[in-house]
Design an enzyme around this catalytic site. Structure first.
Site, PDB file in Angstrom:
ATOM      1  N   LYS A   1     -17.263  -7.007   7.785  1.00  0.00           N
ATOM      2  CA  LYS A   1     -16.699  -5.791   7.139  1.00  0.00           C
ATOM      3  C   LYS A   1     -17.564  -5.324   5.973  1.00  0.00           C
ATOM      4  O   LYS A   1     -17.863  -4.140   5.835  1.00  0.00           O
ATOM      5  CB  LYS A   1     -15.324  -6.107   6.539  1.00  0.00           C
ATOM      6  CG  LYS A   1     -14.155  -5.878   7.383  1.00  0.00           C
ATOM      7  CD  LYS A   1     -12.828  -5.934   6.596  1.00  0.00           C
ATOM      8  CE  LYS A   1     -12.666  -7.072   5.615  1.00  0.00           C
ATOM      9  NZ  LYS A   1     -12.627  -8.395   6.214  1.00  0.00           N
TER      10      LYS A   1
ATOM     11  N   ARG B   1      -5.042 -15.718   9.143  1.00  0.00           N
ATOM     12  CA  ARG B   1      -3.819 -15.082   9.666  1.00  0.00           C
ATOM     13  C   ARG B   1      -4.155 -14.330  10.935  1.00  0.00           C
ATOM     14  O   ARG B   1      -5.297 -13.952  11.193  1.00  0.00           O
ATOM     15  CB  ARG B   1      -3.204 -14.129   8.642  1.00  0.00           C
ATOM     16  CG  ARG B   1      -4.075 -12.921   8.308  1.00  0.00           C
ATOM     17  CD  ARG B   1      -3.640 -11.648   9.013  1.00  0.00           C
ATOM     18  NE  ARG B   1      -4.569 -10.559   8.745  1.00  0.00           N
ATOM     19  CZ  ARG B   1      -5.642 -10.287   9.498  1.00  0.00           C
ATOM     20  NH1 ARG B   1      -5.910 -11.042  10.568  1.00  0.00           N
ATOM     21  NH2 ARG B   1      -6.461  -9.312   9.187  1.00  0.00           N
TER      22      ARG B   1
ATOM     23  N   SER C   1     -11.003 -14.809   7.567  1.00  0.00           N
ATOM     24  CA  SER C   1     -11.732 -15.923   6.949  1.00  0.00           C
ATOM     25  C   SER C   1     -12.168 -15.545   5.536  1.00  0.00           C
ATOM     26  O   SER C   1     -12.132 -16.367   4.624  1.00  0.00           O
ATOM     27  CB  SER C   1     -12.955 -16.292   7.792  1.00  0.00           C
ATOM     28  OG  SER C   1     -13.931 -15.250   7.758  1.00  0.00           O
TER      29      SER C   1
ATOM     30  N   GLU D   1      -1.880  -2.269  12.277  1.00  0.00           N
ATOM     31  CA  GLU D   1      -3.329  -2.369  12.006  1.00  0.00           C
ATOM     32  C   GLU D   1      -3.856  -1.175  11.249  1.00  0.00           C
ATOM     33  O   GLU D   1      -3.542  -0.025  11.568  1.00  0.00           O
ATOM     34  CB  GLU D   1      -4.086  -2.508  13.334  1.00  0.00           C
ATOM     35  CG  GLU D   1      -5.221  -3.515  13.237  1.00  0.00           C
ATOM     36  CD  GLU D   1      -4.721  -4.920  12.906  1.00  0.00           C
ATOM     37  OE1 GLU D   1      -4.196  -5.585  13.800  1.00  0.00           O
ATOM     38  OE2 GLU D   1      -4.857  -5.336  11.738  1.00  0.00           O
ATOM     39  N   HIS D   2      -4.655  -1.455  10.204  1.00  0.00           N
ATOM     40  CA  HIS D   2      -5.276  -0.408   9.380  1.00  0.00           C
ATOM     41  C   HIS D   2      -4.215   0.489   8.742  1.00  0.00           C
ATOM     42  O   HIS D   2      -4.408   1.700   8.596  1.00  0.00           O
ATOM     43  CB  HIS D   2      -6.251   0.440  10.213  1.00  0.00           C
ATOM     44  CG  HIS D   2      -7.545  -0.262  10.479  1.00  0.00           C
ATOM     45  ND1 HIS D   2      -8.554  -0.374   9.552  1.00  0.00           N
ATOM     46  CD2 HIS D   2      -7.974  -0.928  11.582  1.00  0.00           C
ATOM     47  CE1 HIS D   2      -9.573  -1.054  10.070  1.00  0.00           C
ATOM     48  NE2 HIS D   2      -9.252  -1.416  11.297  1.00  0.00           N
TER      49      HIS D   2
ATOM     50  N   ASP E   1      -3.884  -9.617   4.107  1.00  0.00           N
ATOM     51  CA  ASP E   1      -4.433 -10.945   4.353  1.00  0.00           C
ATOM     52  C   ASP E   1      -4.092 -11.913   3.234  1.00  0.00           C
ATOM     53  O   ASP E   1      -3.733 -13.067   3.473  1.00  0.00           O
ATOM     54  CB  ASP E   1      -5.956 -10.852   4.508  1.00  0.00           C
ATOM     55  CG  ASP E   1      -6.348  -9.853   5.590  1.00  0.00           C
ATOM     56  OD1 ASP E   1      -7.546  -9.525   5.661  1.00  0.00           O
ATOM     57  OD2 ASP E   1      -5.468  -9.395   6.335  1.00  0.00           O
TER      58      ASP E   1
END
Ligand SMILES: Nc1ncnc2c1ncn2[C@@H]1O[C@H](COP(=O)(O)OP(=O)(O)O)[C@@H](O)[C@H]1O
Ligand SMILES: CC(=O)N[C@H]1[C@@H](OP(=O)(O)O)O[C@H](CO)[C@H](O)[C@@H]1O
Length: 455
Positions: A232, A41, A144, A47-48, A188
């Site tokens: 991450k 995506r 991913s 964001e965050h 995600d």
């Protein structure tokens, strides 16, 4: 409750699936029973903030993870990857252990497998022979990892005759990806399962809900990869931000007389206090000082010992953090949550200057991610600047940051000149980058979500 669709694939026409099938036959000496896919995506804005309880606005991309699979009664899990960078893996399917110290690739598969088996209380799980093939650039903020987790859960569900809805799968995968060690939100996984071709989605949480967002027709979204990779799960950057937000929400809750131990997310504190997002930004100014907080100061305000704080608010790889930038992180989250709602409203109302308004929201988001949330990096900032100089109406980091991709909104009639300019100014200057421009710089359209395919 909508389920993941089951369709047909022709391995004769679809060469990628043909290669995956050949790899499967070569590895296991038989045809796969079926194929599962889960998409990556791009997050357009928001964001965050998903792990803070706020809505986000992603769309699925065509890049995905495909798993060819055959189930059996061997009691074994056998994994082969088409990418030689990732090795093979085999284990007892009744003895799944995920080592958080080393986020090796098959651990993401185990998150989805273990999560599904536990969620559905499967007592005698089927053995699995799998070939994994991914086309999502890794550690680039295009999810991913979640696509792999979601696809593994989907395979496990189908092989064991379970039938979870897209929403149940999304919630379950958001939870079980945390087995890898990162405390992410649910964006995600939700878009990977709930995406529909042709539309972006507003993803809301508690309860999980997805709503179509019709994007302007006169713009195209282009993804550009800085090619700076940050895994991450192998670092603490991500979890430190999660903890800073948790501590800030708990200090605001306590200062405002709430039972702070019951709160972990800004959205829950905002709701309990009956604040608008603008009012929440002002409460931050009223309660939190701009300078970083020491751990001792946080313990003093919450009236806990360091050990108690570890229990209520910290995570394994954040126990040693000494200072927390609570004011800036909180200001980013509340303002970013507002930008998401403005983005959605602008797409819905379609004012004449919609693309200018959306572009500015994207620019403001990047500025906030860079300066307040500090989740960008020099190369990513340079790339965003180059994108804006090359004709983007707006450009911003997408995903966790600290590297990875930018997403740019470009007038549809300027995409070719945009790509040419960014190629010259960012990729053309570095021998390492110039060979792989097409996989790192590409226009994208809202893609479809997870699916099962039979030949
Ligand atoms: N095609 C793939 N095959 C096997 N593992 C993959 C694949 N794509 C991604 N992964 C795993 O996911 C990890 C990337 O996760 P992460 O750093 O969180 O980045 P992202 O932003 O892409 O989710 C990779 O290091 C690898 O372990
Ligand atoms: C699995 C996971 O943790 N994903 C989180 C992560 O995405 P990516 O690392 O870009 O896949 O960062 C974004 C930042 O918006 C969200 O917090 C999301 O929930």
């Amino acid at each position: 409750m909508e389920n993941v669709p089951v369709g047909k694939v022709s391995v004769e026409i679809n060469s990628r699936y043909g290669r995956i099938k050949d790899k499967f036959m070569g590895s296991y000496g038989k045809k796969p029973d079926y194929y599962a896919r889960a998409s990556g995506r791009v997050n357009l804005i928001g964001e965050h903030i998903d792990y803070c309880g706020y809505s986000v606005l992603p769309m699925a991309i065509e890049q995905d993870v495909v798993i060819a699979v055959s189930s059996n009664d061997s009691g074994r899990l056998q994994l082969v990857n088409t990418n030689m960078e990732y090795g093979m893996f085999e284990c007892d399917i009744n003895d799944l252990s995920i080592n958080k110290e080393k986020p090796v690739w098959h651990n993401y598969f185990l998150c989805g497998l273990k999560g599904l088996l536990e969620h559905c209380k499967v007592t005698s799980p089927k053995g699995l022979q799998c070939v994994v093939d991914g086309t999502i650039p890794k550690s680039a903020g295009l999810s991913s990892s979640s696509a792999l987790v979601c696809c593994a859960a989907l395979v496990t569900m189908h092989a064991n005759g379970q039938a979870l809805s897209k929403k149940e799968l999304s919630d379950m995968c958001a939870h079980c990806e945390r087995f890898i060690g990162t405390e992410g939100g649910g964006m995600d996984q939700a878009i990977s399962f709930m995406a529909n071709k042709g539309t972006a989605k507003l993803i809301e949480f508690n309860p999980l809900k997805s709503t179509d967002v019709e994007l302007p027709e006169d713009v195209v979204f282009v993804i550009s990869n800085s090619c700076v990779e940050l895994n991450k799960a192998a670092t603490s950057h991500f979890n430190i931000r999660v903890v800073e937000c948790r501590l800030a929400s708990q200090i605001i809750a306590k200062t405002k007389g709430l039972k702070w131990r019951e709160f972990k997310r800004f959205a829950d504190v905002q709701k309990a206090l009956g604040l608008t997002l603008d009012e929440a930004v002002n409460v931050v100014k009223e309660i939190l000082h701009q300078e970083p907080y020491t751990k001792e100061e946080v313990c003093g305000i919450l009236e806990v010992t360091a050990d108690e704080l570890a229990q209520t608010s910290l995570s394994a790889n954040t126990l040693d953090v000494k200072t927390f930038k609570l004011h800036d992180r909180a200001t980013h989250v509340f303002s970013e949550a507002n930008r998401v709602l403005q983005f959605k409203k602008t797409c819905d109302l379609k004012p004449a200057d919609a693309s200018v308004v959306l572009g500015n929201l994207m620019k403001d988001s990047h500025t906030s991610c860079r300066d307040l949330y500090q989740c960008s990096c020099d190369d990513l900032d340079r790339l965003v600047d180059i994108c804006c100089q090359s004709g983007a109406l707006g450009s911003r980091l997408t995903g966790a940051g600290w590297g990875g991709c930018a997403v740019s909104m470009v007038p549809a009639n300027q995409v070719d000149s945009f790509i040419k300019s960014v190629t010259e100014k960012y990729y053309g200057k570095d021998d390492r980058l110039k060979e792989k421009v097409t996989e790192n710089l590409f226009a994208t359209q809202p893609g479809g979500g997870a699916a099962i395919y039979l030949e």
